[in-house]
Design a protein around this motif. Structure first.
Motif, PDB file in Angstrom:
ATOM      1  N   GLY A   1       0.867  -1.297  -0.049  1.00  0.00           N
ATOM      2  CA  GLY A   1      -0.175   0.138  -0.044  1.00  0.00           C
ATOM      3  C   GLY A   1       0.900   1.347  -0.088  1.00  0.00           C
ATOM      4  O   GLY A   1       2.111   1.361  -0.255  1.00  0.00           O
ATOM      5  N   GLU A   2       0.332   2.394   0.333  1.00  0.00           N
ATOM      6  CA  GLU A   2       0.903   3.746  -0.036  1.00  0.00           C
ATOM      7  C   GLU A   2       1.937   3.717   0.913  1.00  0.00           C
ATOM      8  O   GLU A   2       2.995   4.477   0.877  1.00  0.00           O
ATOM      9  CB  GLU A   2      -0.372   4.724   0.022  1.00  0.00           C
ATOM     10  N   GLU A   3       1.659   3.460   2.604  1.00  0.00           N
ATOM     11  CA  GLU A   3       2.472   3.754   3.363  1.00  0.00           C
ATOM     12  C   GLU A   3       3.976   3.042   3.069  1.00  0.00           C
ATOM     13  O   GLU A   3       4.872   3.532   3.179  1.00  0.00           O
ATOM     14  CB  GLU A   3       2.035   3.372   4.819  1.00  0.00           C
TER      15      GLU A   3
ATOM     16  N   ALA B   1       4.954   2.166   0.092  1.00  0.00           N
ATOM     17  CA  ALA B   1       5.470   2.927  -1.046  1.00  0.00           C
ATOM     18  C   ALA B   1       6.311   4.170  -0.489  1.00  0.00           C
ATOM     19  O   ALA B   1       7.354   4.376  -1.081  1.00  0.00           O
ATOM     20  CB  ALA B   1       4.564   3.187  -2.344  1.00  0.00           C
ATOM     21  N   ASP B   2       5.624   4.700   0.502  1.00  0.00           N
ATOM     22  CA  ASP B   2       6.397   5.945   0.770  1.00  0.00           C
ATOM     23  C   ASP B   2       7.881   5.644   1.534  1.00  0.00           C
ATOM     24  O   ASP B   2       8.734   6.344   1.510  1.00  0.00           O
ATOM     25  CB  ASP B   2       5.562   6.775   1.834  1.00  0.00           C
TER      26      ASP B   2
END
Length: 64
Positions: free
Chosen positions: A23-25, A27-28
Motif C-alpha cells: 500500500g501507500e505507506e 511505497a512512501d
C-alpha cells in the motif's frame, strides 16, 4: 474486490499485510529509502547522514 471476499478471506488479507506490508505507506517508505541513498551518496563528507524517517511524509492531522 471487497464485495467478493468473505470474512475469512478479508482476515487473511489483514494477516498477510501485517507480515508483508503493501500500500501507500510502504511505497512512501521505499521512496524515503531511495531518497536517502541518493542524498547520502552526494553529501559532503562531514555532513550528517539522512535517515528515511527524515524524509517520510506524515499525513496525520496535527493535534494542538
Amino acid at each position: 474486490m471487497l464485495d467478493g471476499l468473505d470474512a475469512g478471506q478479508f482476515l487473511n488479507w489483514i494477516a498477510y499485510e501485517e507480515i508483508e506490508p503493501f500500500g501507500e505507506e510502504r511505497a512512501d517508505l521505499r521512496m524515503a529509502i531511495q531518497t536517502c541513498w541518493e542524498v547520502n551518496t552526494w553529501r559532503a563528507r562531514n555532513a550528517p547522514r539522512l535517515k528515511p524517517k527524515d524524509v517520510m511524509p506524515d499525513f496525520r492531522p496535527k493535534i494542538k
